[in-house]
Scaffold this motif. Sequence first.
Motif, mmCIF file in Angstrom:
data_model
loop_
_atom_site.group_PDB
_atom_site.id
_atom_site.type_symbol
_atom_site.label_atom_id
_atom_site.label_comp_id
_atom_site.label_asym_id
_atom_site.label_seq_id
_atom_site.Cartn_x
_atom_site.Cartn_y
_atom_site.Cartn_z
ATOM 1 N N ARG A 1 9.306 73.037 50.298
ATOM 2 C CA ARG A 1 8.557 73.363 51.510
ATOM 3 C C ARG A 1 9.293 74.401 52.348
ATOM 4 O O ARG A 1 8.670 75.275 52.955
ATOM 5 N N ILE A 2 10.627 74.300 52.396
ATOM 6 C CA ILE A 2 11.416 75.291 53.142
ATOM 7 C C ILE A 2 11.256 76.669 52.496
ATOM 8 O O ILE A 2 11.136 77.685 53.187
ATOM 9 N N ALA A 3 11.244 76.700 51.154
ATOM 10 C CA ALA A 3 11.057 77.978 50.447
ATOM 11 C C ALA A 3 9.692 78.581 50.795
ATOM 12 O O ALA A 3 9.564 79.792 50.987
ATOM 13 N N ILE A 4 8.667 77.736 50.888
ATOM 14 C CA ILE A 4 7.336 78.216 51.257
ATOM 15 C C ILE A 4 7.329 78.685 52.714
ATOM 16 O O ILE A 4 6.759 79.732 53.041
ATOM 17 N N ALA A 5 7.981 77.915 53.600
ATOM 18 C CA ALA A 5 8.050 78.300 55.017
ATOM 19 C C ALA A 5 8.720 79.661 55.167
ATOM 20 O O ALA A 5 8.279 80.505 55.956
ATOM 21 N N ARG A 6 9.795 79.879 54.409
ATOM 22 C CA ARG A 6 10.500 81.160 54.481
ATOM 23 C C ARG A 6 9.606 82.309 54.005
ATOM 24 O O ARG A 6 9.721 83.438 54.480
ATOM 25 N N ALA A 7 8.697 82.002 53.060
ATOM 26 C CA ALA A 7 7.801 83.040 52.549
ATOM 27 C C ALA A 7 6.670 83.341 53.521
ATOM 28 O O ALA A 7 6.316 84.501 53.734
ATOM 29 N N ILE A 8 6.109 82.287 54.144
ATOM 30 C CA ILE A 8 4.937 82.511 55.004
ATOM 31 C C ILE A 8 5.311 82.940 56.410
ATOM 32 O O ILE A 8 4.464 83.437 57.151
ATOM 33 N N VAL A 9 6.594 82.789 56.813
ATOM 34 C CA VAL A 9 6.982 83.134 58.178
ATOM 35 C C VAL A 9 6.826 84.628 58.439
ATOM 36 O O VAL A 9 6.646 85.064 59.577
ATOM 37 N N ASN A 10 6.864 85.424 57.364
ATOM 38 C CA ASN A 10 6.689 86.876 57.504
ATOM 39 C C ASN A 10 5.228 87.288 57.506
ATOM 40 O O ASN A 10 4.923 88.484 57.496
ATOM 41 N N GLU A 11 4.345 86.284 57.471
ATOM 42 C CA GLU A 11 2.902 86.508 57.554
ATOM 43 C C GLU A 11 2.402 87.505 56.489
ATOM 44 O O GLU A 11 1.779 88.527 56.810
ATOM 45 N N PRO A 12 2.665 87.199 55.211
ATOM 46 C CA PRO A 12 2.192 88.091 54.150
ATOM 47 C C PRO A 12 0.684 87.974 53.969
ATOM 48 O O PRO A 12 0.075 86.955 54.325
ATOM 49 N N GLU A 13 0.087 89.012 53.423
ATOM 50 C CA GLU A 13 -1.331 88.942 53.091
ATOM 51 C C GLU A 13 -1.549 88.135 51.814
ATOM 52 O O GLU A 13 -2.610 87.540 51.612
ATOM 53 N N ILE A 14 -0.551 88.147 50.951
ATOM 54 C CA ILE A 14 -0.645 87.451 49.659
ATOM 55 C C ILE A 14 0.628 86.646 49.448
ATOM 56 O O ILE A 14 1.737 87.158 49.638
ATOM 57 N N LEU A 15 0.477 85.396 49.037
ATOM 58 C CA LEU A 15 1.619 84.553 48.688
ATOM 59 C C LEU A 15 1.591 84.321 47.180
ATOM 60 O O LEU A 15 0.608 83.812 46.636
ATOM 61 N N LEU A 16 2.661 84.728 46.513
ATOM 62 C CA LEU A 16 2.799 84.553 45.070
ATOM 63 C C LEU A 16 3.697 83.355 44.803
ATOM 64 O O LEU A 16 4.779 83.247 45.381
ATOM 65 N N LEU A 17 3.259 82.454 43.935
ATOM 66 C CA LEU A 17 4.023 81.238 43.648
ATOM 67 C C LEU A 17 4.226 81.119 42.141
ATOM 68 O O LEU A 17 3.261 80.950 41.382
ATOM 69 N N ASP A 18 5.484 81.224 41.712
ATOM 70 C CA ASP A 18 5.815 81.213 40.293
ATOM 71 C C ASP A 18 6.334 79.829 39.897
ATOM 72 O O ASP A 18 7.510 79.531 40.024
ATOM 73 N N GLU A 19 5.443 78.980 39.413
ATOM 74 C CA GLU A 19 5.762 77.605 39.005
ATOM 75 C C GLU A 19 6.651 76.902 40.032
ATOM 76 O O GLU A 19 7.697 76.368 39.689
ATOM 77 N N PRO A 20 6.257 76.862 41.305
ATOM 78 C CA PRO A 20 7.124 76.316 42.343
ATOM 79 C C PRO A 20 7.310 74.806 42.266
ATOM 80 O O PRO A 20 8.218 74.267 42.889
ATOM 81 N N LEU A 21 6.469 74.110 41.499
ATOM 82 C CA LEU A 21 6.579 72.652 41.426
ATOM 83 C C LEU A 21 7.273 72.184 40.157
ATOM 84 O O LEU A 21 7.394 70.990 39.911
ATOM 85 N N GLY A 22 7.739 73.134 39.352
ATOM 86 C CA GLY A 22 8.307 72.794 38.045
ATOM 87 C C GLY A 22 9.526 71.900 38.103
ATOM 88 O O GLY A 22 9.783 71.134 37.172
ATOM 89 N N ALA A 23 10.318 71.986 39.186
ATOM 90 C CA ALA A 23 11.550 71.207 39.268
ATOM 91 C C ALA A 23 11.344 69.818 39.874
ATOM 92 O O ALA A 23 12.297 69.042 39.988
ATOM 93 N N LEU A 24 10.111 69.482 40.269
ATOM 94 C CA LEU A 24 9.847 68.214 40.934
ATOM 95 C C LEU A 24 9.416 67.152 39.929
ATOM 96 O O LEU A 24 8.889 67.456 38.865
ATOM 97 N N ASP A 25 9.634 65.869 40.302
ATOM 98 C CA ASP A 25 9.166 64.794 39.439
ATOM 99 C C ASP A 25 7.644 64.677 39.556
ATOM 100 O O ASP A 25 7.015 65.283 40.425
#
Length: 504
Positions: free
Chosen positions: A164-188
């Motif tokens: 979630r912190i990684a996502i917050a760091r990405a969206i804080v810059n208010e991008p028009e597009i958010l790219l997510l490369d298998e962001p849940l792969g390390a979770l159970d």
Amino acid sequence: MGKSENIIELIDVKKVYDGDTVAVENFNLQVKKGEFVTFLGPSGCGKTTTLRMIAGFELPTSGQILLDGEDISRLPPNKRPVNTVFQKYALFPHLNVYENIAFGLRLKRVINTYRNKDGDEYTKKQKLSRAEIDKKVKKALEIVDLEGFEKRSVSTLSGGQQQRIAIARAIVNEPEILLLDEPLGALDLKMRKEMQIELKNMHKRLGITFIYVTHDQEEALTMSDKVVVINDGEIQQTGTPTEIYNEPVNTFVADFIGESNIFNGAVVGKLKVKFCGATFDCLDDYEINQLVDVVVRPEDIKICSPGEGQLKGKVLSTVFKGVHYEITVGIGKFEIIIQSTSNAEAGTTIGMRIEPDGIHLMRKVYTVNKYDGVVTKNNAVEFGDGVFDCDVTQLYKGSHLDEEGYLITAQGEKIDLTGTEVCVEVDTHAITMTDDISSGGAQGNIISMIYKGDHYRYIVRTEENEEDYVLSCPDLWNTGDLVGVIIPKEKIKLTLKVTGEDVK
């Protein structure tokens, strides 16, 4: 002309590495503003490469990437209104949560407009103020539901919180597009399911475009507005989760998305198809006698008393899966998988009923292998990165070979066939594989396998020129196996290649 509603367009995009390794090709896609689009496919299919080209970390070899109609194919990453969240979150361990999120904002420069004492306007590039940074960081933490975590060390957070912190760091810059490369792969598994819901909710709150990469079908079907199924560097199908699941366009999509029973079938009448030895009503209208691939989802097969359904078979095994039983039934040489809330004990005989809306037909893609070939000096034929014995006399009706190996036509003409270009056809059932690669006419690795009720359909790809051999085999091999390809000479059909001069 109004502004396009597409925020991203990929037009004929191709990516080649080292001059000959094609990672992505013929890639055409339109992404609307605010959509949640998922790139779905197996490892190595080109989905992450495509994402990196959108982000600017990779440049396309050819084709265009448009942002709001403007070509950004050569634009560096820092000039694109895009932020990326990776599977490895890449958080700074020496910074707390607040500083991790604020890091990009401290580097950011904005252009402010001022007016001098004479009333003239001028612009100045400035850093964000401390108050502006603080406001943006707190808003980002609120969106990811981690208010009050500002002073926490990232090393003390759980995997889900770090994500979630990684996502917050990405969206804080208010991008028009958010790219997510298998962001849940390390979770159970449990955390992954929770984060799927969280990401979908974040998407709704933010209203920006999400482009998500995964090999997990459930993630794609759960979160997406649009799913792009990719294999071997090319788009196989684009559509809503419902369209992709219920109306796959080929056997790869049908096999990769969920579980499927896939059979060889033939259309035997108006809206009638025959497979597994029985005839069924269907909804897909194809020409009579056309060969088709038939897809039946396991949940669309209903258990009934023997004799009541179109099929009857013996239960081979039953496995309880929590919400349903997975039942394997044998019908002669065929095996069918059923998912049902009703149990059926192994050894019993059951009937099976399939309604027309549970049967999906697809045009058969692989019926015969076709290659361009050349006859060698030994009257063998070279094609598909291999050399095979063949019967060259089929090239000229009534011909035979003399003692020296020259072809003698029916008219008595003597022909040296060395170097003659030919068209080669080999039926998928005529090819076999061997683990003794030296005994095959060609060799390659198995890159695909799909079970089709009574046999597996394999694709073997050579290394040199990436030629494919499509074959049917009842035995189970493993994807990645290095095998030799064997084709009996009588199964190789040759015809003379027609050249431009022949046409004249």
